[in-house]
Design a protein around this motif. Structure first.
Motif, PDB file in Angstrom:
ATOM      1  N   ALA A 538       0.826  -1.205   0.000  1.00  0.00           N
ATOM      2  CA  ALA A 538       0.000   0.000   0.000  1.00  0.00           C
ATOM      3  C   ALA A 538       0.864   1.261   0.000  1.00  0.00           C
ATOM      4  N   LEU A 539       1.947   1.235   0.793  1.00  0.00           N
ATOM      5  CA  LEU A 539       2.842   2.395   0.804  1.00  0.00           C
ATOM      6  C   LEU A 539       3.492   2.594  -0.558  1.00  0.00           C
ATOM      7  N   ARG A 540       3.864   1.475  -1.196  1.00  0.00           N
ATOM      8  CA  ARG A 540       4.478   1.582  -2.518  1.00  0.00           C
ATOM      9  C   ARG A 540       3.486   2.141  -3.544  1.00  0.00           C
ATOM     10  N   ASP A 541       2.239   1.672  -3.486  1.00  0.00           N
ATOM     11  CA  ASP A 541       1.233   2.189  -4.414  1.00  0.00           C
ATOM     12  C   ASP A 541       0.993   3.675  -4.190  1.00  0.00           C
ATOM     13  N   GLY A 542       0.901   4.076  -2.919  1.00  0.00           N
ATOM     14  CA  GLY A 542       0.708   5.494  -2.635  1.00  0.00           C
ATOM     15  C   GLY A 542       1.872   6.336  -3.096  1.00  0.00           C
ATOM     16  N   LEU A 543       3.095   5.819  -2.892  1.00  0.00           N
ATOM     17  CA  LEU A 543       4.273   6.552  -3.335  1.00  0.00           C
ATOM     18  C   LEU A 543       4.309   6.671  -4.858  1.00  0.00           C
ATOM     19  N   GLU A 544       3.900   5.603  -5.545  1.00  0.00           N
ATOM     20  CA  GLU A 544       3.879   5.651  -7.008  1.00  0.00           C
ATOM     21  C   GLU A 544       2.898   6.710  -7.498  1.00  0.00           C
ATOM     22  N   ARG A 545       1.728   6.805  -6.858  1.00  0.00           N
ATOM     23  CA  ARG A 545       0.758   7.826  -7.271  1.00  0.00           C
ATOM     24  C   ARG A 545       1.311   9.226  -7.043  1.00  0.00           C
ATOM     25  N   GLU A 546       1.965   9.425  -5.921  1.00  0.00           N
ATOM     26  CA  GLU A 546       2.538  10.740  -5.651  1.00  0.00           C
ATOM     27  C   GLU A 546       3.651  11.085  -6.634  1.00  0.00           C
ATOM     28  N   VAL A 547       4.474  10.097  -6.953  1.00  0.00           N
ATOM     29  CA  VAL A 547       5.571  10.341  -7.891  1.00  0.00           C
ATOM     30  C   VAL A 547       5.034  10.674  -9.270  1.00  0.00           C
ATOM     31  N   VAL A 548       3.993   9.953  -9.703  1.00  0.00           N
ATOM     32  CA  VAL A 548       3.398  10.240 -11.011  1.00  0.00           C
ATOM     33  C   VAL A 548       2.865  11.664 -11.052  1.00  0.00           C
ATOM     34  N   ALA A 549       2.255  12.110  -9.940  1.00  0.00           N
ATOM     35  CA  ALA A 549       1.738  13.473  -9.901  1.00  0.00           C
ATOM     36  C   ALA A 549       2.859  14.513  -9.880  1.00  0.00           C
ATOM     37  N   LEU A 550       3.990  14.173  -9.226  1.00  0.00           N
ATOM     38  CA  LEU A 550       5.090  15.133  -9.097  1.00  0.00           C
ATOM     39  C   LEU A 550       6.104  15.046 -10.225  1.00  0.00           C
ATOM     40  N   LEU A 551       6.001  14.026 -11.066  1.00  0.00           N
ATOM     41  CA  LEU A 551       7.019  13.824 -12.095  1.00  0.00           C
ATOM     42  C   LEU A 551       7.195  15.020 -13.021  1.00  0.00           C
ATOM     43  N   PRO A 552       6.124  15.642 -13.543  1.00  0.00           N
ATOM     44  CA  PRO A 552       6.346  16.826 -14.399  1.00  0.00           C
ATOM     45  C   PRO A 552       7.072  17.949 -13.674  1.00  0.00           C
ATOM     46  N   VAL A 553       6.755  18.135 -12.381  1.00  0.00           N
ATOM     47  CA  VAL A 553       7.429  19.194 -11.619  1.00  0.00           C
ATOM     48  C   VAL A 553       8.900  18.852 -11.417  1.00  0.00           C
ATOM     49  N   LEU A 554       9.177  17.593 -11.076  1.00  0.00           N
ATOM     50  CA  LEU A 554      10.564  17.183 -10.867  1.00  0.00           C
ATOM     51  C   LEU A 554      11.371  17.283 -12.152  1.00  0.00           C
ATOM     52  N   ARG A 555      10.748  17.034 -13.284  1.00  0.00           N
ATOM     53  CA  ARG A 555      11.459  17.104 -14.556  1.00  0.00           C
ATOM     54  C   ARG A 555      11.892  18.520 -14.883  1.00  0.00           C
ATOM     55  N   ARG A 556      11.075  19.505 -14.503  1.00  0.00           N
ATOM     56  CA  ARG A 556      11.419  20.901 -14.792  1.00  0.00           C
ATOM     57  C   ARG A 556      12.261  21.541 -13.699  1.00  0.00           C
ATOM     58  N   LEU A 557      12.371  20.878 -12.545  1.00  0.00           N
ATOM     59  CA  LEU A 557      13.029  21.495 -11.403  1.00  0.00           C
ATOM     60  C   LEU A 557      14.507  21.824 -11.640  1.00  0.00           C
ATOM     61  N   PRO A 558      15.365  20.916 -12.203  1.00  0.00           N
ATOM     62  CA  PRO A 558      16.789  21.271 -12.391  1.00  0.00           C
ATOM     63  C   PRO A 558      16.983  22.503 -13.262  1.00  0.00           C
ATOM     64  N   ARG A 559      16.198  22.602 -14.337  1.00  0.00           N
ATOM     65  CA  ARG A 559      16.345  23.760 -15.219  1.00  0.00           C
ATOM     66  C   ARG A 559      15.976  25.043 -14.493  1.00  0.00           C
ATOM     67  N   ARG A 560      14.940  25.006 -13.688  1.00  0.00           N
ATOM     68  CA  ARG A 560      14.531  26.213 -12.974  1.00  0.00           C
ATOM     69  C   ARG A 560      15.550  26.587 -11.893  1.00  0.00           C
ATOM     70  N   VAL A 561      16.105  25.584 -11.206  1.00  0.00           N
ATOM     71  CA  VAL A 561      17.133  25.869 -10.208  1.00  0.00           C
ATOM     72  C   VAL A 561      18.344  26.500 -10.865  1.00  0.00           C
ATOM     73  N   ASP A 562      18.745  26.001 -12.047  1.00  0.00           N
ATOM     74  CA  ASP A 562      19.883  26.563 -12.773  1.00  0.00           C
ATOM     75  C   ASP A 562      19.625  28.013 -13.161  1.00  0.00           C
ATOM     76  N   ARG A 563      18.405  28.313 -13.600  1.00  0.00           N
ATOM     77  CA  ARG A 563      18.080  29.693 -13.957  1.00  0.00           C
ATOM     78  C   ARG A 563      18.124  30.606 -12.737  1.00  0.00           C
ATOM     79  N   LEU A 564      17.609  30.121 -11.618  1.00  0.00           N
ATOM     80  CA  LEU A 564      17.650  30.931 -10.404  1.00  0.00           C
ATOM     81  C   LEU A 564      19.089  31.195  -9.966  1.00  0.00           C
ATOM     82  N   ALA A 565      19.947  30.166 -10.023  1.00  0.00           N
ATOM     83  CA  ALA A 565      21.345  30.334  -9.625  1.00  0.00           C
ATOM     84  C   ALA A 565      22.060  31.309 -10.548  1.00  0.00           C
TER      85      ALA A 565
END
Length: 655
Positions: A538-565
């Motif tokens: 159950a924890l794994r399933d819940g984590l997978e759902r959260e990761v799927v929801a956060l995946l687009p944000v995580l994909r854009r995060l390095p580029r945005r951090v680089d721009r901020l720096a």
């Protein structure tokens, strides 16, 4: 020739009136109906000249008739526009635009209004006969003693039974709202019987022929004339298909949909009247109750909903031993006819000897199975049987049970199910803090809640759960309902349906097993739900759902951090806050600015007009008409136009 001249004069007058109405609507700045604007323009056209002549007089002949007459006609036209706008504002105050139906609508709804008026008179006679009309005048429905409350509740029940199907169904739904009604009223409304005299068999045949488009003999080899059951919405007949399959036909009563729609309209109007004229009607949210009831009853009238719900529940319970759901026949079912498999067994209410023969152990297993099915529907699938009373459960000789009448089902979203899991888990562990948090996420909370007092009250209710014993669950959930009402929390209809299902189910379980402790089983289920939620899968399933929801944000995060720096390194990092970022906020500010500006201009023009009238007529534009008076009248008209525009806009937003 006279007729043609008259026709031409009438036509030109109509054209002038319509053009004048268009000008008035444009100057007013707020959309109004053309008929209303035309009537105002027509009245202003006739009244402007006499009124203006009475105010400033008429131009005299001083050798400049063209100039004097031109000024006067211009003033008459401006004054007519102002007068028409004033008439429209007064009409908007007295009878808001759109509040009255048009001629075509009046013609179409004449017969329906007449029928509704007769129905109103009938309902008022019923209420008067039961002594309930005093509550329509705003009197609080209170009684000084429990006996008086019971008598009042009995009068209400009898009035609802006399009112017909819609009012009986309304009473049945109100019987589940222990958060709104006193216990005496709830207990009395629970006795409402949804029964009716059978319709003639010839009408049943007519319904089958109309729904199938062919005689019943084309699909059936046998059809019982005597119904197996007859309720206010439909009645059930046993039949046999041509392949030998035994089925039941749920046939909707002819004309019941029209009757229900008429009564639902009356229920909505009565709810609005009680909300406006009584303090208790507004406090309990009677309009929302009426709207929710109407949606549920319209859904119950559509047998297609029951067809889909039955098929869904059947597929979910296919692997559950000891429980069956009738198979449906979509090819033979319609919105007013439902064909289902005929299940073996007898209703629980008429199977006392059969249950006694099964023995205590088997009866306990059946009760646990029914509870597990309903709680599984509530906490996992989200589609659950709301009204699982003994008449909707069949028991066979081997103890197999069948669930019937899935027309009344509840539906829960993911968030509601998760909060219910938390609530039942907190009940299982006895944690008042966790139960309070889950309860606040389930209900409609007001702006201010005394969470400390609420937590203490929840802890008291949990003590009732901990006491256990047969029949304790209904009392505990009733106490939870009263707690919610006492703290001003609103119960959504879906959550109220869950509590209704649990309360109804306990009576059914006690009929199966008089020693069944539903509270203990609910606590055990709460422990099981918490344990299941913390399992690795159950924890794994819940984590997978959260990761799927956060995946687009995580994909854009390095580029945005680089721009901020990079921006921080080169000194380009800045924080911008945009005021009025929402378009609706900007529109509000612009609208208020425009209205404020128009108000200031109207006041300024009015003051200037008063000053010009006070100074005197000034140089003569014609004999008896001064320039200052002409300018003052013009400014006064402009002030009236601006003020009326603002007033009309304010009235429209309030309406």
């Amino acid at each position: 020739m006279d007729a043609l001249a008259t026709l031409a004069a009438v036509g030109s007058s109509v054209v002038f009136c319509l053009l004048f109405a268009a000008v008035v609507r444009r100057v007013l700045g707020v959309p109004v109906s053309l008929v209303r604007a035309a009537l105002a323009a027509l009245a202003a056209s006739f009244a402007a000249n006499p009124l203006l002549a009475g105010l400033i007089g008429t131009p005299a002949d001083d050798g400049r008739p063209d100039l004097a007459l031109g000024l006067y006609l211009a003033l008459v036209m401006v004054f007519a526009v102002v007068l028409a706008m004033l008439l429209l504002v007064v009409a908007e105050i007295l009878v808001p635009d759109g509040s009255l139906p048009g001629p075509l609508e009046l013609w179409r709804n004449g017969r329906a209004r007449l029928a509704r008026s007769r129905r109103y008179a009938q309902i008022l006679r019923i209420l008067a006969g039961r002594g309930l009309t005093r509550f329509l005048r705003g009197r609080e429905p209170r009684a000084s003693s429990s006996a008086e409350r019971r008598e009042l509740a009995r009068s209400l029940r009898l009035a609802l039974e006399e009112g017909g199907v819609a009012f009986v169904k309304l009473g049945q739904q109100l019987s589940t709202r222990r958060d709104l009604l006193p216990p005496e009223v709830v207990d009395e409304l629970s006795r409402l019987q949804d029964a009716a005299a059978p319709i003639p068999f010839a009408e049943v045949r007519d319904v089958l022929t109309r729904e199938w488009g062919r005689p019943p003999e084309a699909e059936l080899v046998a059809l019982a004339e005597r119904p197996m059951g007859s309720a206010s919405i439909a009645q059930v007949h046993a039949a046999t298909l041509r392949d030998g399959t035994e089925v039941v036909l749920k046939v909707q009563r002819p004309g019941i949909a029209e009757t229900v729609e008429r009564d639902l309209d009356i229920v909505a109007r009565l709810a609005s009247t009680l909300a406006e004229r009584t303090s208790w009607g507004e406090r309990i949210g009677i309009r929302a109750l009426a709207d929710g009831f109407a949606d549920a009853l319209r859904e119950e009238l559509d047998f297609g909903v029951e067809l889909r719900s039955t098929a869904l529940v059947a597929s979910e319970l296919a692997a559950t031993p000891g429980v069956r759901v009738p198979r449906t026949y979509p090819q033979l079912s319609t919105a007013r006819l439902l064909v289902m498999e005929r299940m073996p067994g007898r209703p629980l209410g008429a199977a006392a000897d059969l249950l006694a023969a099964l023995g205590p152990q088997r009866r306990r297993e059946i009760a646990d199975t029914l509870l597990g099915v309903v709680m599984g529907q509530v906490l996992r699938t989200g589609v659950f049987h709301v009204d699982l009373h003994p008449g909707n459960v069949l028991v066979d000789d081997d103890g197999t049970v069948a669930l019937l009448d899935l027309g009344s089902v509840g539906r829960l979203g993911d968030a509601t199910r998760e909060n219910l899991v938390r609530l039942f888990g907190a009940i299982g562990t006895g944690s008042s803090q966790a139960a309070t948090d889950a309860l606040l996420d389930l209900v409609d909370r007001p702006e201010e809640v005394d969470e400390r007092a609420l937590e203490q009250a929840v802890g008291t209710v949990l003590l009732r759960f901990s006491s256990g014993g047969p029949g304790a669950a209904a009392a505990a959930f009733a106490a939870l309902f009263r707690l919610v009402a006492d703290h001003g929390l609103g119960v959504p209809p879906a959550v109220a349906a869950v509590f209704r299902a649990v309360a109804t189910l306990e009576g059914t379980l006690l009929l199966v097993d008089p020693e069944h402790d539903m509270v203990a089983r609910v606590q055990a289920l709460g422990h099981e739900q918490l344990a299941a939620a913390t399992e690795p899968a159950a924890l794994r399933d819940g984590l997978e759902r959260e990761v799927v929801a956060l995946l687009p944000v995580l994909r854009r995060l390095p580029r945005r951090v680089d721009r901020l720096a990079d921006a921080a390194e080169h000194g380009r990092l800045s924080v911008g806050v945009r005021l009025l970022g929402d378009r609706r906020d900007r529109d509000l500010v612009v609208r208020l600015w425009h209205q404020g500006l128009q108000t200031v201009l109207a006041a300024t023009a009015g003051l200037m007009a008063v000053a010009l009238f006070a100074i005197g007529p000034g140089p003569g534009a014609s004999r008896g008409v001064g320039v200052f008076w002409v300018l003052g009248t013009t400014l006064l008209c402009a002030a009236c136009v601006l003020a009326l525009r603002v007033l009309m806009a304010v009235l429209r937003r309030q309406g």
